[in-house]
Design an enzyme around this catalytic site. Structure first.
Site, PDB file in Angstrom:
ATOM      1  N   LYS A  10       0.948  -1.133   0.051  1.00 44.92           N
ATOM      2  CA  LYS A  10       0.335  -0.055  -0.127  1.00 44.92           C
ATOM      3  C   LYS A  10       1.151   1.407   0.533  1.00 44.92           C
ATOM      4  CE  LYS A  10      -4.255   1.591   0.051  1.00 44.92           C
ATOM      5  NZ  LYS A  10      -4.695   0.574   0.845  1.00 44.92           N
ATOM      6  N   ASN A  61     -13.407 -10.437  -4.247  1.00 43.50           N
ATOM      7  CA  ASN A  61     -12.073 -11.220  -4.002  1.00 43.50           C
ATOM      8  C   ASN A  61     -11.584 -12.398  -3.575  1.00 43.50           C
ATOM      9  OD1 ASN A  61     -11.449 -10.135  -6.680  1.00 43.50           O
ATOM     10  ND2 ASN A  61     -10.756  -8.381  -5.708  1.00 43.50           N
TER      11      ASN A  61
END
Length: 767
Positions: free
Chosen positions: A97, A291
């Site tokens: 991230k 997902n």
């Protein structure tokens, strides 16, 4: 699928293990090479920065990295699709991230993994970190703790706190809904939505859609236990209860899906069936965002509903709802204006900016990345692609404006034009260098003719030329071919209004053009018949004639073919400036160490002293157009007389001649490339050098040396080229290389447009 998954897992392990381990490192941003540098960076000089911040806390943004520093914080309780794997195991995700922040928005980031599951203790650990960071990105914290942690931190901290799993997903999904409804002609206030999940992301999506105008009464939320309704006690919390149905008549997902316009899935694989899809309203929009496997696969939807629009969280299907479309850029805007929070107004501004971007023509770099895909607003393109470089340009300013209007910006942006130029420099490495050139081109508003008007890169450059308001493009090409390629590229360019077209096959000026060419070339063996053929087939000649006749103000060619081929035809028609004996080419390379101008890597094989003087003076003129003071070094294997071979002597004599021709020009030589770019070494070798700092104009003794140097610097130094620029021509004309990009063509055109020369009145180009 399992084999591919295994492959990517093994490759990812190798990727992370490669030295240095992980994905992040810390690099200093100021020099630390001397004792003086150390005194400035640390003791005693650093005391002045500390005192300035003590007296005015806002100075922290100017004197430290805090204003561009985000903490990515997790406790590892809801990591991707892995669940509660713990703080330590979550670190690769948090490093990832942080890398995305840097890659997409040039934001520095530190990942912090905290081994604490108690929400209140987690809050007490994070809140005191406020002096260290400009913003906090909460990540992968499970519900309902994530709601508690974010709410309390936002109350206690005076910097943005943003739980991306909630709001990032909500913003991108919201943009997808806005555009999908636009495509099918439905209004958000009229649609019926069914959502599965009930977790942090699901509830944040619903909250934001309500802010966008979706009536809460039109929402049905379904979780593992069925429809969320009033009176239900099992697995309920105050956040879910906001969406409890007042009646309990539809207790199953199957009941809820009848006539639904939108399905929003943030739950688990295979939750949605083909029967559910069949029962939905006309032209439904299905967001299956679980997902790695969505609630239903797009191919299964297509089998039963050819009118459905589909979005998933996966990159191997169209319409990927990916948080990277949002979070780097909403933080970019929040940091840039010193926002104290990220509020609802800023999130809605982000939604609208993402949705609006999908309606714009895509740039070349996006089209190359997603070759074969339709990139125009429609069922398979409802939101932009994650690698669209314009996201920062659209979202960050929209977020800043919303922050300012809602009163949470502590450092309001006063000059949005300058701010947008700074953001553009993040996207285009040439942005800062080209800014003064673009400004001048906007002022003069001239016409540039592109010889290869059917080339997709040229068409994109023409579109951007108009979009940047730099001038008017003239395209040489067959109108039918240009129109077809514009359609293939999804470029909206009106050939009857926005541009002029010269059709080599049929143009009313053909007779005038070939006769003009014949008059120029008749004593060089060109017969009338040859002239007719050349003006039908050679677009560089046609472009040169348009420029020579005053029907264009500048010329750009060379996107295919050899440089010398184009140079010969341009010079045949245009000729040289008064007093110039030979044309030359100036290569421009943007490197990590700075921008360097290299003479002459393309035209003159073994320049004489006189030609070196001429080329250097013309190059210095060109460099000044960028707002840069030329610092010229004539290069050799010899350093200031250390060798007496012919090449070294030539460069030495050329320096003396240049100084005599222009005493104001900062020029020195002959010297090695190392001495030219290392002032300390130059001082050691030749203390009385007339050159200060790093040389930026490098004059080489031969074409071979210049071309090899240019190519090596471009390749090994990750150099971004501009041009090359043709100098010495009577009128503004530049010849690019076949590897040029659309952005390179745009930059070159802008430079051609600001060259000196008055545009004749009353002349225009007609298609």
């Amino acid at each position: 699928m399992s084999n591919n998954r295994g492959d990517i897992y093994e490759e990812s392990l190798r990727y992370h293990r490669r030295e240095p381990a992980g994905k992040l490192s810390i690099q200093p941003t100021k020099p630390l090479a001397t004792r003086r540098d150390l005194a400035l960076a640390y003791s005693p000089g650093v005391a002045s920065a500390c005192e300035a911040i003590r007296d005015d806390p806002n100075e922290a943004a100017n004197l430290t990295a805090r204003g561009n520093l985000v903490a990515v914080i997790t406790n590892g309780t809801a990591v991707l699709g892995l669940g509660a794997i713990g703080a330590l195991a979550s670190k690769p995700v948090m490093e990832g991230k942080a890398v995305l922040f840097k890659k997409f928005a040039h934001i520095d980031s530190v990942d912090i993994e905290i081994d604490e599951q108690d929400p209140q203790k987690l809050i007490d650990i994070i809140a005191p970190l406020e002096p260290s960071f400009g913003a906090i990105n909460l990540e992968d914290i499970g519900a309902p703790a994530c709601f508690i942690v974010e709410k309390e931190l936002r109350r206690r901290m005076n910097i943005p706190v943003f739980h991306d799993d909630q709001h990032g997903t909500a913003i991108v999904a919201g943009a997808a809904v806005v555009n999908a409804l636009k495509i099918v002609g439905k209004k958000i206030g009229d649609v019926k939505l069914v959502s599965t999940g009930g977790g942090a992301a699901s509830l944040a999506c619903l909250d934001l859609l309500v802010s966008l105008g979706l009536p809460k009464a039109n929402i049905t939320l379904v979780d593992l236990h069925g429809v969320v309704h009033e009176g239900r006690t099992e697995d309920m919390n105050p956040y879910k209860s906001r969406y409890a149905r007042p009646d309990a008549s539809a207790l199953t997902l199957s009941d809820a899906m009848v006539d639904a316009d939108i399905f929003l899935g943030l739950s688990a694989p295979k939750v949605l069936t083909q029967d559910h899809v069949k029962s939905m309203a006309d032209k439904p929009f299905i967001l299956a965002l679980a997902n790695p496997e969505p609630e239903i696969l797009p191919e299964l939807v297509q089998e039963v509903r050819d009118d459905a629009i589909m979005a998933t969280g996966r990159s191997d299907y169209p319409n990927q709802v990916n948080n990277v479309l949002c979070f780097p850029f909403i933080f970019r805007g929040a940091l840039d204006c010193g926002a104290t929070t990220i509020n609802e107004e800023m999130k809605i501004a982000c939604v609208k900016a993402i949705a609006a971007l999908a309606e714009k023509d895509v740039p070349e770099m996006v089209a190359k990345t997603y070759q074969g895909e339709t990139l125009a607003l429609g069922p398979s393109y409802v939101i932009p692609k994650p690698f669209d470089p314009r996201l920062i340009l659209e979202i960050a300013p929209a977020v800043v404006r919303a922050a300012m209007e809602s009163g949470v910006a502590t450092r309001p942006i006063e000059d949005f034009e300058a701010y947008e130029e700074r953001l553009s420099a993040y996207v285009f490495r040439s942005g800062n260098l080209m800014a003064p050139v673009f400004d001048k081109a906007r002022d003069v508003q001239k016409r540039v003719v592109f010889a290869e008007g059917e080339d997709p890169r040229v068409l994109r450059a023409a579109r951007d030329l108009i979009g940047e308001k730099l001038g008017r493009p003239i395209l040489i090409g067959r109108p039918s071919v240009i129109a077809r390629r514009l359609d293939e590229l999804s470029i909206n360019l009106d050939l009857d209004i926005a541009v002029d077209v010269i059709n080599p096959e049929r143009d009313e000026r053909y007779t005038d053009y070939w006769q003009h060419y014949h008059s120029v070339m008749e004593r060089r063996g060109v017969t009338p018949e040859t002239a007719r053929t050349v003006v039908r087939t050679n677009t560089t000649v046609i472009a040169s004639l348009a420029l020579d006749r005053g029907e264009a103000d500048a010329l750009v060619c060379g996107s295919y073919g050899r440089y010398d081929f184009h140079a010969r035809h341009v010079m045949d028609v245009i000729g040289l400036k008064d007093g110039v004996s030979e044309p030359s080419a100036l290569g421009v390379l943007m490197l990590q160490k700075g921008t360097f101008f290299i003479c002459d890597a393309f035209i003159t094989q073994d320049p004489t002293i006189e030609q070196l003087v001429e080329t250097t003076l013309l190059a210095a003129e060109e460099v000044r157009k960028f707002g840069i003071t030329p610092k010229v070094a004539l290069l050799s294997q010899s350093d200031f007389g250390s060798d007496t071979n012919a090449s070294a002597c030539k460069m030495r004599d050329a320096v003396a001649a240049i100084k005599a021709a222009d005493p104001t020009l900062e020029v020195e030589g002959e010297m090695s490339g190392e001495a030219a770019t290392d002032p300390a070494l130059r001082e050691q070798l030749f203390p009385n050098s007339m050159l200060s700092g790093v040389a930026n104009v490098l004059v080489l003794p031969t074409l071979e040396a210049a071309n090899i140097s240019y190519s090596l610097l471009k390749s090994l130094g990750d150099g971004l080229p501009i041009g090359p620029l043709l100098i010495g021509a009577r009128k503004p004309a530049h010849i690019v290389s076949p590897t040029v990009t659309a952005r390179g063509l745009l930059n070159t055109a802008a430079l051609a447009l600001i060259d000196e020369g008055e545009r004749p009145d009353g002349l225009s180009t007609r298609s």
